[in-house]
Design an enzyme around this catalytic site. Sequence first.
Site, mmCIF file in Angstrom:
data_model
loop_
_atom_site.group_PDB
_atom_site.id
_atom_site.type_symbol
_atom_site.label_atom_id
_atom_site.label_comp_id
_atom_site.label_asym_id
_atom_site.label_seq_id
_atom_site.Cartn_x
_atom_site.Cartn_y
_atom_site.Cartn_z
ATOM 1 C CG MET A 62 -14.213 2.281 -5.298
ATOM 2 S SD MET A 62 -15.029 3.066 -4.108
ATOM 3 C CE MET A 62 -16.298 1.858 -3.375
ATOM 4 N NE ARG A 63 -5.936 0.395 -3.730
ATOM 5 C CZ ARG A 63 -5.536 -0.840 -3.530
ATOM 6 N NH1 ARG A 63 -6.841 -1.690 -3.997
ATOM 7 N NH2 ARG A 63 -4.644 -1.296 -2.791
ATOM 8 C CB ILE A 64 -7.986 1.354 2.252
ATOM 9 C CG1 ILE A 64 -9.356 0.988 2.626
ATOM 10 C CG2 ILE A 64 -7.506 2.018 3.730
ATOM 11 C CD1 ILE A 64 -9.612 0.270 3.445
ATOM 12 C CG LEU A 65 -6.369 6.892 0.233
ATOM 13 C CD1 LEU A 65 -6.923 8.153 0.106
ATOM 14 C CD2 LEU A 65 -5.562 6.588 -0.896
ATOM 15 C CG HIS A 113 -19.170 7.656 2.433
ATOM 16 N ND1 HIS A 113 -18.639 6.537 2.148
ATOM 17 C CD2 HIS A 113 -20.629 7.068 3.288
ATOM 18 C CE1 HIS A 113 -18.952 5.413 2.583
ATOM 19 N NE2 HIS A 113 -19.989 6.003 3.406
ATOM 20 N NE ARG A 159 -3.974 -0.974 2.360
ATOM 21 C CZ ARG A 159 -5.080 -1.363 1.710
ATOM 22 N NH1 ARG A 159 -5.451 -0.362 0.622
ATOM 23 N NH2 ARG A 159 -6.023 -2.305 1.651
ATOM 24 C CB THR A 168 -9.440 12.536 9.082
ATOM 25 O OG1 THR A 168 -10.565 12.058 9.117
ATOM 26 C CG2 THR A 168 -9.523 14.063 8.923
ATOM 27 C CD GLU A 193 -22.843 9.953 -4.714
ATOM 28 O OE1 GLU A 193 -22.127 9.851 -5.238
ATOM 29 O OE2 GLU A 193 -23.613 8.974 -4.253
HETATM 30 C C1 GAR Z 1 -20.464 7.066 -5.720
HETATM 31 O O1 GAR Z 1 -21.733 7.066 -5.236
HETATM 32 C C2 GAR Z 1 -19.801 7.638 -4.573
HETATM 33 O O2 GAR Z 1 -20.340 8.155 -3.565
HETATM 34 C C3 GAR Z 1 -19.263 6.151 -3.890
HETATM 35 O O3 GAR Z 1 -18.932 5.624 -5.282
HETATM 36 C C4 GAR Z 1 -19.826 5.867 -6.270
HETATM 37 C C5 GAR Z 1 -18.955 6.550 -7.386
HETATM 38 O O4 GAR Z 1 -19.622 6.655 -8.488
HETATM 39 N N1 GAR Z 1 -17.784 6.379 -3.289
HETATM 40 C C6 GAR Z 1 -17.928 5.297 -2.327
HETATM 41 O O5 GAR Z 1 -18.459 4.416 -2.087
HETATM 42 C C7 GAR Z 1 -16.466 5.766 -1.523
HETATM 43 N N2 GAR Z 1 -16.404 4.651 -0.506
HETATM 44 P P1 GAR Z 1 -18.918 7.701 -9.818
HETATM 45 O O6 GAR Z 1 -17.673 6.842 -10.222
HETATM 46 O O7 GAR Z 1 -20.032 7.643 -10.894
HETATM 47 O O8 GAR Z 1 -18.618 8.980 -9.216
#
Ligand code: GAR
Length: 201
Positions: free
Chosen positions: A81-84, A100, A56, A132, A165
Amino acid sequence: MVVLISGRGSNMQAMVEAGLPVAAVISNRADAAGLAYAAGRGIATSVVPHRDYATREAFDAALAQAIDAFSPALVALAGFMRILTEDFVLRYQGRMLNIHPSLLPAFTGLDTHARALAAGVKLHGCTVHFVTAQLDHGPIVMQAAVPVLAQDDEAALAARVLKQEHRIYPQAARWFLEGKLVIEGGVVRVKGDHPQQLYAP
Ligand code: GAR
């Protein structure tokens, strides 16, 4: 700003369409659909494949190098979608935002819509927050709430949330770039008294 994606990239697209100064889109996956959209808009793209790195730490170091090539004022995680690692988070502390798909602090982690349905909550939504070291925590910039309807399945609920979003993330990023966000005692205030919540029935 630099936007990090892992897939579809619809939040990144919403930022570009809102006219935000997106200098580059970086993905950990070469097959992320959003890369083609960004390239089509003449935005620089790069891929840092996480599978190419043994740890990582090594991945995060390569990612930081790719980001820093653009000297961004703001790093926006948009479905990244990665843990930093803590080092990575500290490097961008105070200038990295995430979206989120839940009303934090409820439903951190994955599968938020299915978990919201299973819990029977009547309101659900999304949150833009500063990143954070603790996953899906961090000072909250803006939230949008939507109703959970009796006939909802995961896809219907996810679509209702996603629409919001696309409203709140560009707004929050714009406030940041305009220097309007102030963090005081872990709480975000917007200079000029702008509403930080949205209810979209
Ligand atoms: C979005 O719904 C975002 O909130 C979520 O992934 C989707 C990405 O969609 N993020 C997470 O779950 C982060 N843990 P997009 O690629 O179309 O923006």
